[in-house]
Design an enzyme around this catalytic site. Structure first.
Site, PDB file in Angstrom:
ATOM      1  N   LYS A 230       0.682  -1.011  -0.080  1.00 55.51           N
ATOM      2  CA  LYS A 230      -0.079  -0.088  -0.131  1.00 55.51           C
ATOM      3  C   LYS A 230       0.919   1.407  -0.119  1.00 55.51           C
ATOM      4  O   LYS A 230       0.505   2.350  -0.043  1.00 55.51           O
ATOM      5  CB  LYS A 230      -0.874   0.014   1.229  1.00 55.51           C
ATOM      6  CG  LYS A 230      -1.933  -1.144   1.052  1.00 55.51           C
ATOM      7  CD  LYS A 230      -2.992  -0.955   2.328  1.00 55.51           C
ATOM      8  CE  LYS A 230      -3.706  -2.287   2.573  1.00 55.51           C
ATOM      9  NZ  LYS A 230      -4.765  -2.421   1.497  1.00 55.51           N
ATOM     10  N   CYS A 368     -13.832  -4.595   3.585  1.00 52.45           N
ATOM     11  CA  CYS A 368     -13.366  -5.257   4.844  1.00 52.45           C
ATOM     12  C   CYS A 368     -13.885  -4.458   6.177  1.00 52.45           C
ATOM     13  O   CYS A 368     -13.070  -4.751   7.066  1.00 52.45           O
ATOM     14  CB  CYS A 368     -11.833  -5.644   4.774  1.00 52.45           C
ATOM     15  SG  CYS A 368     -11.544  -6.795   3.329  1.00 52.45           S
TER      16      CYS A 368
END
Ligand SMILES: Cc1ncc(COP(=O)(O)O)c(C=O)c1O
Length: 410
Positions: A230, A368
Site C-alpha cells: 500500500k 473489509c
C-alpha cells in the site's frame, strides 16, 4: 497563484515512474483510483526486485559466501531505511507478510501475557484484520473484546472511549486512518488516554504510512503495523514495529530457523530482536523492494505528498458534491485521500461495473469493514482513493463517469 504542492510536485515526471499509470494496458488507459487496496509500483522498486534475482539471489544471514553476504546487507539496509522512516530502532522493526500478519503476531503473542477476563479495546471503524485476530485471541483465552463507538461522520466517540478504560483493559488496538471512510483518528489523544492508565496501544497504520509522516517515538505507540504494497512497495511484505521492552517480553509467534540461538531436543533458546519473530527464510526481495519504496517516497517528500493528496481530496470532494444525488459516506473533519460515496439508489457494485467499462478503477463493497456498513445500514460504498500519481483531470473523468452511471441506472 501556484500552491507549494504544485510547484514542488512534478506530476508528469512522477507518473512516468509508474509503468501502469497513464499507459494503455490491454488497449485500456486505466484511471487507477483504488490505491487504498494497493498502490502501483515505481520502476525503482520493480528494478530492485529484478536486480536481486538477476544479480545476487541467495539466502540471507546463514551464508559465508559472497552472494549471501550481499543479499543480507541489502536486506538489513532496507530494515534500517524503514526504521529511519518511522523513527524506530532497527531491532524494533520486524518483517511480516503484511499488516494482517503483524496484527496476528501481536494478537497471538502478546495476549499470552493476559489472563481470562482481561479486555482488549478496538474501534468500530476497524478493517477486519484488526477485528478478527482479536476475536480469535478472545475465544482462545477467554478475553473480552470491546468496541469504541462511532458517529455517523465516521469519527470515534473519544469521550465514550475514555469511560471504557479500566484496570482490566490490557490493550487498545486502533487504526490510524480508516480504509473505507478516510477518517484520521486522533491518535495522540487515544494514546495519551490509554497510557495514563498504563495500557499499551497498537496502531494499524496500513492506510497511514504512505500519506502521513509517522514518528513512532513522538506518537509513543507500543506497536505499529503496515503493509508494503500500500506504500508503493511489493506485496507479501509488511512491518511490525514494537517497543523493545514489549518485544523482549513477548513469546515468539512462530518457531523455525532464524529465530533461534540454540536448539536441543530438550530446550531451545531464542535469537535476539528482531530475528526472534522472523522464523524461516524471509521475503528477501520484498524487503529490498520495500526499502526502495521508502527511498522513493523520501525522494518526493512525504510532506509534499500529503499536501498534494489533500488538494486532490478537496478538489474531488468539491467536484463530486456537485453531482445530483451523491451522498458521502465518511465526513470526518480530518480525512485522508479517500472518498466513499453512494449515488442515488444505485448499488455500489453496479456503479463500479459501469465505471470499469469506462476504464476507471474504483473499489465497491464493504471494504473489509462490514461493521461500519451495518452501523450505517448500507450495503457498501463506492470508494475512490487517491495516491501521489493521481491528477485533478482523472477526478474530472470520474465525475463524467458518474454522470453516465446516473443516466444509465437511476
Ligand atoms: C486499515 C487496514 N488495515 C489492515 C489492512 C490489511 O492489509 P493487508 O491485507 O495488506 O495485510 C488493510 C487493507 O486494506 C487496511 O486498509
Amino acid at each position: 497563484m501556484e500552491t507549494m504542492a504544485t510547484t514542488a510536485f512534478d506530476i508528469t515526471a512522477i507518473r512516468k515512474q509508474f509503468p501502469i499509470i497513464g499507459e494503455a494496458i490491454g488497449g485500456k488507459k486505466i484511471i487507477y483510483l483504488d490505491n487504498a487496496a494497493t498502490t502501483q509500483k515505481p520502476l525503482t522498486v520493480i528494478d530492485a526486485i529484478t536486480d536481486y534475482y538477476k544479480l545476487y539471489n541467495a539466502n540471507v544471514h546463514r551464508g559465508v559466501h559472497y552472494l549471501s553476504q550481499v543479499a543480507t546487507e541489502a536486506m538489513e539496509d532496507a530494515r534500517q531505511k524503514i526504521a529511519t522512516y518511522i523513527n524506530a530502532n532497527k531491532e524494533e522493526v520486524i518483517f511480516t507478510s503484511g499488516a494482517t500478519d503483524s496484527i496476528n503476531l501481536v494478537a497471538s503473542s502478546l495476549t499470552q501475557l493476559f489472563k481470562a477476563g482481561d479486555e482488549i479495546i478496538i474501534s468500530s471503524i476497524e478493517h477486519h484484520s484488526n477485528i478478527v485476530p482479536w476475536q480469535l485471541a478472545c475465544e482462545r483465552l477467554n478475553l473480552k473484546l470491546r468496541v469504541i463507538p462511532m458517529f455517523e461522520s465516521g469519527e470515534l466517540d473519544i469521550a465514550a472511549f475514555e469511560k471504557m478504560l479500566n484496570e482490566r483493559v490490557k490493550l487498545v488496538s486502533v487504526c490510524y486512518v480508516s480504509n473505507s471512510l478516510g477518517t484520521i483518528n486522533p491518535l495522540e489523544e487515544i494514546i495519551q488516554l490509554a497510557h495514563a492508565r498504563n495500557i499499551p496501544v497498537m496502531v494499524d497504520a496500513a492506510q497511514a504510512v504512505q500519506h502521513i509522516p509517522v514518528n513512532v517515538k513522538e506518537l509513543d505507540c507500543d506497536f505499529l503495523a503496515f503493509s508494503g504494497h500500500k506504500m508503493y512497495g511489493p506485496t507479501g511484505i509488511g512491518v511490525l514495529y514494537g517497543k523493545k521492552e514489549w518485544l523482549q517480553t513477548m513469546p515468539p509467534y512462530r518457531g523455525g530457523g532464524e529465530m533461534i540461538k540454540t536448539v536441543t531436543f530438550e530446550k531451545t533458546t531464542y535469537n535476539d530482536l528482531p530475528f526472534k519473530f522472523e522464523a524461516g527464510t524471509p521475503h528477501v526481495e520484498g524487503i529490498i523492494g520495500l526499502g526502495f519504496a521508502v527511498d522513493y517516497i523520501n525522494s518526493i517528500g512525504l510532506a509534499n505528498i500529503m499536501q498534494y493528496e489533500h488538494e486532490l481530496l478537496e478538489y474531488g470532494t468539491q467536484k463530486l458534491s456537485e453531482i445530483d444525488g451523491i451522498k458521502f459516506i465518511g465526513t470526518a473533519k480530518n480525512k485522508s485521500s479517500v472518498i466513499s460515496f453512494l449515488l442515488k439508489d444505485i448499488h455500489p457494485y453496479d456503479c463500479g461495473v459501469i465505471l470499469d467499462k469506462l476504464n476507471i478503477a474504483v473499489r465497491t463493497g464493504h471494504h473489509c469493514t462490514q461493521p461500519i456498513m451495518d452501523f450505517l445500514k448500507i450495503p457498501g460504498t463506492v470508494r475512490a482513493s487517491f495516491a501521489l500519481y493521481n491528477t485533478k483531470e482523472e477526478i474530472d473523468e470520474l465525475v463524467k463517469g458518474l454522470h453516465k452511471v446516473s443516466k444509465m441506472l437511476a
